[in-house]
Design a protein around this motif. Structure first.
Motif, PDB file in Angstrom:
ATOM      1  N   SER A  47       0.850  -1.192   0.000  1.00  0.00           N
ATOM      2  CA  SER A  47       0.000   0.000   0.000  1.00  0.00           C
ATOM      3  C   SER A  47       0.879   1.232   0.000  1.00  0.00           C
ATOM      4  CB  SER A  47      -0.940   0.007   1.206  1.00  0.00           C
ATOM      5  OG  SER A  47      -0.206   0.069   2.418  1.00  0.00           O
ATOM      6  N   ILE A  48       0.506   2.205  -0.815  1.00  0.00           N
ATOM      7  CA  ILE A  48       1.214   3.475  -0.866  1.00  0.00           C
ATOM      8  C   ILE A  48       0.171   4.580  -0.763  1.00  0.00           C
ATOM      9  CG2 ILE A  48       2.774   4.971  -2.158  1.00  0.00           C
ATOM     10  CD1 ILE A  48       3.886   2.528  -3.548  1.00  0.00           C
ATOM     11  N   HIS A  49       0.255   5.370   0.302  1.00  0.00           N
ATOM     12  CA  HIS A  49      -0.698   6.443   0.554  1.00  0.00           C
ATOM     13  C   HIS A  49      -0.014   7.791   0.346  1.00  0.00           C
ATOM     14  CE1 HIS A  49      -3.660   3.652   2.320  1.00  0.00           C
ATOM     15  NE2 HIS A  49      -2.598   3.017   2.802  1.00  0.00           N
ATOM     16  N   GLY A  50      -0.770   8.771  -0.081  1.00  0.00           N
ATOM     17  CA  GLY A  50      -0.224  10.086  -0.330  1.00  0.00           C
ATOM     18  C   GLY A  50      -0.599  11.087   0.733  1.00  0.00           C
ATOM     19  N   PRO A  51      -0.007  12.271   0.621  1.00  0.00           N
ATOM     20  CA  PRO A  51       0.912  12.701  -0.427  1.00  0.00           C
ATOM     21  C   PRO A  51       2.293  12.040  -0.305  1.00  0.00           C
ATOM     22  CG  PRO A  51      -0.132  14.611   0.635  1.00  0.00           C
ATOM     23  CD  PRO A  51      -0.404  13.419   1.490  1.00  0.00           C
ATOM     24  N   THR A  52       2.666  11.333  -1.369  1.00  0.00           N
ATOM     25  CA  THR A  52       3.955  10.646  -1.410  1.00  0.00           C
ATOM     26  C   THR A  52       4.548  10.785  -2.805  1.00  0.00           C
ATOM     27  OG1 THR A  52       3.472   9.030   0.329  1.00  0.00           O
ATOM     28  CG2 THR A  52       5.079   8.388  -1.327  1.00  0.00           C
ATOM     29  N   ARG A  53       5.832  11.122  -2.865  1.00  0.00           N
ATOM     30  CA  ARG A  53       6.552  11.177  -4.138  1.00  0.00           C
ATOM     31  C   ARG A  53       7.703  10.174  -4.085  1.00  0.00           C
ATOM     32  NH1 ARG A  53       6.222  16.525  -2.764  1.00  0.00           N
ATOM     33  NH2 ARG A  53       8.493  16.855  -2.707  1.00  0.00           N
ATOM     34  N   ILE A  54       7.704   9.273  -5.051  1.00  0.00           N
ATOM     35  CA  ILE A  54       8.716   8.214  -5.129  1.00  0.00           C
ATOM     36  C   ILE A  54       9.459   8.374  -6.451  1.00  0.00           C
ATOM     37  CG2 ILE A  54       9.115   5.727  -5.219  1.00  0.00           C
ATOM     38  CD1 ILE A  54       6.561   5.386  -3.556  1.00  0.00           C
ATOM     39  N   GLY A  55      10.780   8.316  -6.409  1.00  0.00           N
ATOM     40  CA  GLY A  55      11.594   8.545  -7.592  1.00  0.00           C
ATOM     41  C   GLY A  55      11.656   7.372  -8.543  1.00  0.00           C
ATOM     42  N   HIS A  63       4.019  -6.496   0.422  1.00  0.00           N
ATOM     43  CA  HIS A  63       3.544  -6.244   1.788  1.00  0.00           C
ATOM     44  C   HIS A  63       4.194  -5.024   2.442  1.00  0.00           C
ATOM     45  CE1 HIS A  63       1.249 -10.035   1.973  1.00  0.00           C
ATOM     46  NE2 HIS A  63       2.242 -10.542   1.289  1.00  0.00           N
ATOM     47  N   ALA A  64       4.838  -4.171   1.672  1.00  0.00           N
ATOM     48  CA  ALA A  64       5.354  -2.923   2.227  1.00  0.00           C
ATOM     49  C   ALA A  64       4.207  -1.938   2.422  1.00  0.00           C
ATOM     50  CB  ALA A  64       6.419  -2.328   1.313  1.00  0.00           C
ATOM     51  N   ALA A  65       4.327  -1.078   3.435  1.00  0.00           N
ATOM     52  CA  ALA A  65       3.317  -0.042   3.704  1.00  0.00           C
ATOM     53  C   ALA A  65       4.026   1.306   3.704  1.00  0.00           C
ATOM     54  CB  ALA A  65       2.625  -0.296   5.040  1.00  0.00           C
ATOM     55  N   ILE A  66       3.828   2.052   2.639  1.00  0.00           N
ATOM     56  CA  ILE A  66       4.584   3.267   2.381  1.00  0.00           C
ATOM     57  C   ILE A  66       3.655   4.476   2.429  1.00  0.00           C
ATOM     58  CG2 ILE A  66       6.132   4.424   0.755  1.00  0.00           C
ATOM     59  CD1 ILE A  66       7.178   1.740   1.878  1.00  0.00           C
ATOM     60  N   GLY A  67       4.076   5.515   3.120  1.00  0.00           N
ATOM     61  CA  GLY A  67       3.317   6.761   3.125  1.00  0.00           C
ATOM     62  C   GLY A  67       2.119   6.770   4.041  1.00  0.00           C
ATOM     63  N   GLY A  68       2.080   5.871   5.017  1.00  0.00           N
ATOM     64  CA  GLY A  68       0.988   5.860   5.973  1.00  0.00           C
ATOM     65  C   GLY A  68       1.030   7.073   6.892  1.00  0.00           C
ATOM     66  N   GLU A  81       3.863  14.936   4.081  1.00  0.00           N
ATOM     67  CA  GLU A  81       4.358  14.238   2.902  1.00  0.00           C
ATOM     68  C   GLU A  81       5.447  13.219   3.231  1.00  0.00           C
ATOM     69  OE1 GLU A  81       5.312  16.815  -0.452  1.00  0.00           O
ATOM     70  OE2 GLU A  81       4.445  18.497   0.661  1.00  0.00           O
ATOM     71  N   LEU A  82       5.666  12.353   2.244  1.00  0.00           N
ATOM     72  CA  LEU A  82       6.816  11.457   2.204  1.00  0.00           C
ATOM     73  C   LEU A  82       7.489  11.641   0.855  1.00  0.00           C
ATOM     74  CD1 LEU A  82       8.628   9.021   3.057  1.00  0.00           C
ATOM     75  CD2 LEU A  82       6.824   7.528   2.142  1.00  0.00           C
ATOM     76  N   VAL A  83       8.803  11.803   0.861  1.00  0.00           N
ATOM     77  CA  VAL A  83       9.574  11.938  -0.374  1.00  0.00           C
ATOM     78  C   VAL A  83      10.676  10.884  -0.365  1.00  0.00           C
ATOM     79  CG1 VAL A  83      11.043  13.426  -1.772  1.00  0.00           C
ATOM     80  CG2 VAL A  83       9.094  14.402  -0.526  1.00  0.00           C
ATOM     81  N   ILE A  84      10.678  10.025  -1.383  1.00  0.00           N
ATOM     82  CA  ILE A  84      11.667   8.953  -1.522  1.00  0.00           C
ATOM     83  C   ILE A  84      12.412   9.173  -2.839  1.00  0.00           C
ATOM     84  CG2 ILE A  84      12.001   6.461  -1.829  1.00  0.00           C
ATOM     85  CD1 ILE A  84       9.557   6.005  -0.073  1.00  0.00           C
ATOM     86  N   GLY A  85      13.732   9.015  -2.824  1.00  0.00           N
ATOM     87  CA  GLY A  85      14.548   9.248  -4.006  1.00  0.00           C
ATOM     88  C   GLY A  85      14.546   8.092  -4.986  1.00  0.00           C
ATOM     89  N   ASP A  86      15.713   7.811  -5.553  1.00  0.00           N
ATOM     90  CA  ASP A  86      15.858   6.850  -6.650  1.00  0.00           C
ATOM     91  C   ASP A  86      16.609   5.599  -6.202  1.00  0.00           C
ATOM     92  OD1 ASP A  86      14.772   8.871  -8.260  1.00  0.00           O
ATOM     93  OD2 ASP A  86      16.765   9.615  -8.836  1.00  0.00           O
ATOM     94  N   ARG A  87      16.281   4.489  -6.863  1.00  0.00           N
ATOM     95  CA  ARG A  87      17.036   3.227  -6.775  1.00  0.00           C
ATOM     96  C   ARG A  87      17.113   2.649  -5.368  1.00  0.00           C
ATOM     97  NH1 ARG A  87      19.639   6.841  -9.599  1.00  0.00           N
ATOM     98  NH2 ARG A  87      21.063   7.217  -7.847  1.00  0.00           N
ATOM     99  N   ASN A  88      16.122   2.891  -4.574  1.00  0.00           N
ATOM    100  CA  ASN A  88      16.066   2.259  -3.259  1.00  0.00           C
ATOM    101  C   ASN A  88      15.466   0.865  -3.354  1.00  0.00           C
ATOM    102  OD1 ASN A  88      16.808   4.566  -1.305  1.00  0.00           O
ATOM    103  ND2 ASN A  88      15.291   5.504  -2.666  1.00  0.00           N
ATOM    104  N   THR A  89      15.941  -0.032  -2.498  1.00  0.00           N
ATOM    105  CA  THR A  89      15.351  -1.361  -2.365  1.00  0.00           C
ATOM    106  C   THR A  89      14.618  -1.413  -1.033  1.00  0.00           C
ATOM    107  OG1 THR A  89      17.071  -2.430  -3.695  1.00  0.00           O
ATOM    108  CG2 THR A  89      15.812  -3.829  -2.173  1.00  0.00           C
ATOM    109  N   GLY A 105       6.847  18.454   8.520  1.00  0.00           N
ATOM    110  CA  GLY A 105       5.854  18.066   7.528  1.00  0.00           C
ATOM    111  C   GLY A 105       6.287  17.046   6.508  1.00  0.00           C
ATOM    112  N   ILE A 106       7.561  16.676   6.478  1.00  0.00           N
ATOM    113  CA  ILE A 106       8.049  15.774   5.430  1.00  0.00           C
ATOM    114  C   ILE A 106       8.997  14.732   6.021  1.00  0.00           C
ATOM    115  CG2 ILE A 106       9.274  15.585   3.236  1.00  0.00           C
ATOM    116  CD1 ILE A 106       8.557  18.432   2.618  1.00  0.00           C
ATOM    117  N   THR A 107       8.790  13.480   5.673  1.00  0.00           N
ATOM    118  CA  THR A 107       9.777  12.421   5.875  1.00  0.00           C
ATOM    119  C   THR A 107      10.541  12.267   4.570  1.00  0.00           C
ATOM    120  OG1 THR A 107       8.317  11.283   7.438  1.00  0.00           O
ATOM    121  CG2 THR A 107      10.116  10.003   6.483  1.00  0.00           C
ATOM    122  N   ARG A 108      11.870  12.214   4.638  1.00  0.00           N
ATOM    123  CA  ARG A 108      12.684  12.155   3.419  1.00  0.00           C
ATOM    124  C   ARG A 108      13.607  10.932   3.433  1.00  0.00           C
ATOM    125  NH1 ARG A 108      12.498  16.872   0.519  1.00  0.00           N
ATOM    126  NH2 ARG A 108      11.796  18.751   1.624  1.00  0.00           N
TER     127      ARG A 108
END
Length: 261
Positions: A47-55, A63-68, A81-89, A105-108
């Protein structure tokens, strides 16, 4: 490059934006105000909830839970917000929460990190680049983790702590103070410094002169028996000849929480 591929059982909100070649697995939920960059893979039952920006080119496993929502009683539904960059595993059952209104206001999360199964990044955390979070490593809220940090399995970091670049936190250690760059922490009730991360520095191309300067800085702070004020004087002298010692000292001076000693 082609259109995004979405499994028929997945639910993607019309307000989400999927880049080219994004793949969404079975039974996954993508909420509104989510942006996912080109080439990113999202596994099944996530699940991916917003506002979330993923690179770009991230791989989020099943089963990952992203942007809760942040796990904070003060959260009142404000836009965070949640902001995630590039090429993460991001492996199975990882949880990464959005920020809070009074915490910035932001997790990075930066680029090229590995988050192994069951790791947790709480609200308002900042994670740098090329870090490794081993299974069940957990950050409380407002933690800052600089580049090239390794958290071993079952590590717990107290809220508002900072972990300096190239630090290594050993398995099962609980950290309740700031950890300077290059330092290795081992379990002893709460984690305690146990030398520098020499092997990690060697792998990243630090030569013997740089490593020796870092070792001298570590001894001044942790082995000499000097007070923090006296150790700072010695570190200031060493920093005139070493950018690494300068980074070590700057980290100490910038903290609000007690230094882990």
């Amino acid at each position: 490059m082609g259109a995004a591929q979405v499994h028929p059982s997945a639910v993607v909100d019309p307000g989400a934006t999927l880049g080219e070649d994004v793949r969404i697995g079975a039974f996954t939920l993508i909420g509104p105000d989510v942006e996912i960059g080109a080439g990113t893979i999202v596994g099944p039952h996530s699940s991916i909830h917003g506002p979330t920006r993923i690179g770009r080119e991230n791989h989020i496993h099943g089963h990952a839970a992203i942007g809760g929502e942040p796990q904070d009683k003060k959260f009142a539904g404000e836009r965070v917000e949640l902001v995630i960059g590039d090429r993460n595993t991001i492996r199975e059952f990882v949880t990464i929460n959005r920020g809070t209104g009074d915490g910035g206001g932001i997790t990075r999360v930066g680029d090229d990190n590995w988050f192994l199964a069951y790791t947790h990044v709480a609200h308002d955390c900042v994670v740098g680049n090329r870090c490794v979070f081993s299974n069940n490593a957990t950050l409380a809220g407002h933690v800052t983790v600089d580049d090239h940090v390794i958290l071993s399995g079952f590590v717990g970091i107290h809220q508002f702590c900072r972990i300096g670049a190239h630090a290594f936190i050993g398995m099962g250690a609980f950290v309740n103070g700031d950890v300077p760059p290059f330092v290795m922490v081992a379990q002893d009730g709460y984690g305690r410094p146990r030398g520098i991360n020499a092997e990690g520095l060697k792998r990243r191309g630090f030569d013997s002169a740089r490593t020796s300067a870092i070792k001298r800085a570590y001894r001044a702070l942790y082995v000499s028996g000097d007070s923090l004020a006296d150790a700072r004087v010695r570190l200031e002298e060493m920093a005139q000849d070493s950018e690494d010692v300068r980074a070590f000292l700057d980290f100490i001076d910038a903290g609000d929480r007690p230094l882990l000693r």
